[in-house]
Design a protein around this motif. Structure first.
Motif, PDB file in Angstrom:
ATOM      1  N   ALA A   1       0.851  -1.191   0.000  1.00 25.62           N
ATOM      2  CA  ALA A   1       0.000   0.000   0.000  1.00 25.62           C
ATOM      3  C   ALA A   1       0.886   1.239   0.000  1.00 25.62           C
ATOM      4  N   VAL A   2       0.252   2.375  -0.220  1.00 26.57           N
ATOM      5  CA  VAL A   2       0.906   3.650   0.065  1.00 26.57           C
ATOM      6  C   VAL A   2       0.643   3.964   1.530  1.00 26.57           C
ATOM      7  N   TYR A   3       1.706   4.229   2.259  1.00 22.91           N
ATOM      8  CA  TYR A   3       1.599   4.512   3.686  1.00 22.91           C
ATOM      9  C   TYR A   3       1.724   6.015   3.923  1.00 22.91           C
ATOM     10  N   TYR A   4       0.814   6.523   4.738  1.00 17.86           N
ATOM     11  CA  TYR A   4       0.776   7.950   5.046  1.00 17.86           C
ATOM     12  C   TYR A   4       0.949   8.158   6.547  1.00 17.86           C
ATOM     13  N   CYS A   5       1.741   9.160   6.911  1.00 18.02           N
ATOM     14  CA  CYS A   5       1.754   9.567   8.301  1.00 18.02           C
ATOM     15  C   CYS A   5       0.833  10.768   8.459  1.00 18.02           C
ATOM     16  N   ALA A   6       0.316  10.926   9.651  1.00 28.10           N
ATOM     17  CA  ALA A   6      -0.650  11.979   9.907  1.00 28.10           C
ATOM     18  C   ALA A   6      -0.527  12.457  11.342  1.00 28.10           C
ATOM     19  N   ALA A   7      -0.952  13.690  11.569  1.00 26.00           N
ATOM     20  CA  ALA A   7      -0.922  14.272  12.910  1.00 26.00           C
ATOM     21  C   ALA A   7      -2.294  14.842  13.241  1.00 26.00           C
ATOM     22  N   GLY A   8      -2.751  14.588  14.452  1.00 23.77           N
ATOM     23  CA  GLY A   8      -4.059  15.073  14.843  1.00 23.77           C
ATOM     24  C   GLY A   8      -4.151  15.325  16.334  1.00 23.77           C
TER      25      GLY A   8
ATOM     26  N   GLY B   1       2.949  10.408   1.571  1.00 25.10           N
ATOM     27  CA  GLY B   1       2.805   8.983   1.295  1.00 25.10           C
ATOM     28  C   GLY B   1       4.089   8.364   0.779  1.00 25.10           C
ATOM     29  N   THR B   2       4.313   7.123   1.160  1.00 26.55           N
ATOM     30  CA  THR B   2       5.465   6.370   0.689  1.00 26.55           C
ATOM     31  C   THR B   2       4.995   4.956   0.358  1.00 26.55           C
ATOM     32  N   LEU B   3       5.425   4.455  -0.792  1.00 30.32           N
ATOM     33  CA  LEU B   3       4.918   3.181  -1.304  1.00 30.32           C
ATOM     34  C   LEU B   3       5.697   2.005  -0.725  1.00 30.32           C
TER      35      LEU B   3
END
Length: 120
Positions: A90-97, A113-115
């Motif tokens: 998958a494409v992996y995404y980091c996120a902040a919340g 995103g990084t594959l």
């Protein structure tokens, strides 16, 4: 504000470590999560670590294989992925919340995103 890297091609059973660099303010004031998205599928939760680093949560399919961690000196969040499977591709995404949760709508900032590709 978020820069993710570390993806690549790996054989099943192998390991990768994803990194997500953030600004100091983002890193210290937000919960940090990893999500992934495969073609034709919705973005799904993978892991989250609380802003203080004391708590972490994982989706069931990665528990025992993936580990999320924080390096305060580098303002970087990591996702160590072991025993990789083809279905982890998958494409992996980091996120902040500001909220410690599993829903993408709880996260305000996203990396590019990084594959990750896992071959069988």
């Amino acid at each position: 504000q978020l820069q993710a890297c570390g993806g690549g091609l790996v054989q099943a059973g192998g390991s990768l470590r994803l990194s997500c660099a953030a600004s100091e303010r983002t890193f210290n004031m937000h919960n940090m999560g990893w999500f992934r998205q495969s073609p034709g599928k919705e973005r799904e939760f993978v892991a989250v670590i609380s802003w203080g680093g004391a708590n972490a949560d994982y989706t069931d399919t990665v528990k025992g294989r993936f580990t999320i961690s924080k390096d305060r000196a580098k303002n970087t969040v990591y996702l160590q992925m072991n025993s990789l499977r083809p279905e982890d591709t998958a494409v992996y995404y980091c996120a902040a919340g500001q909220y410690y949760g599993r829903s993408p709508i709880q996260y305000h900032y996203w990396g590019q995103g990084t594959l990750v590709t896992v071959s069988s």
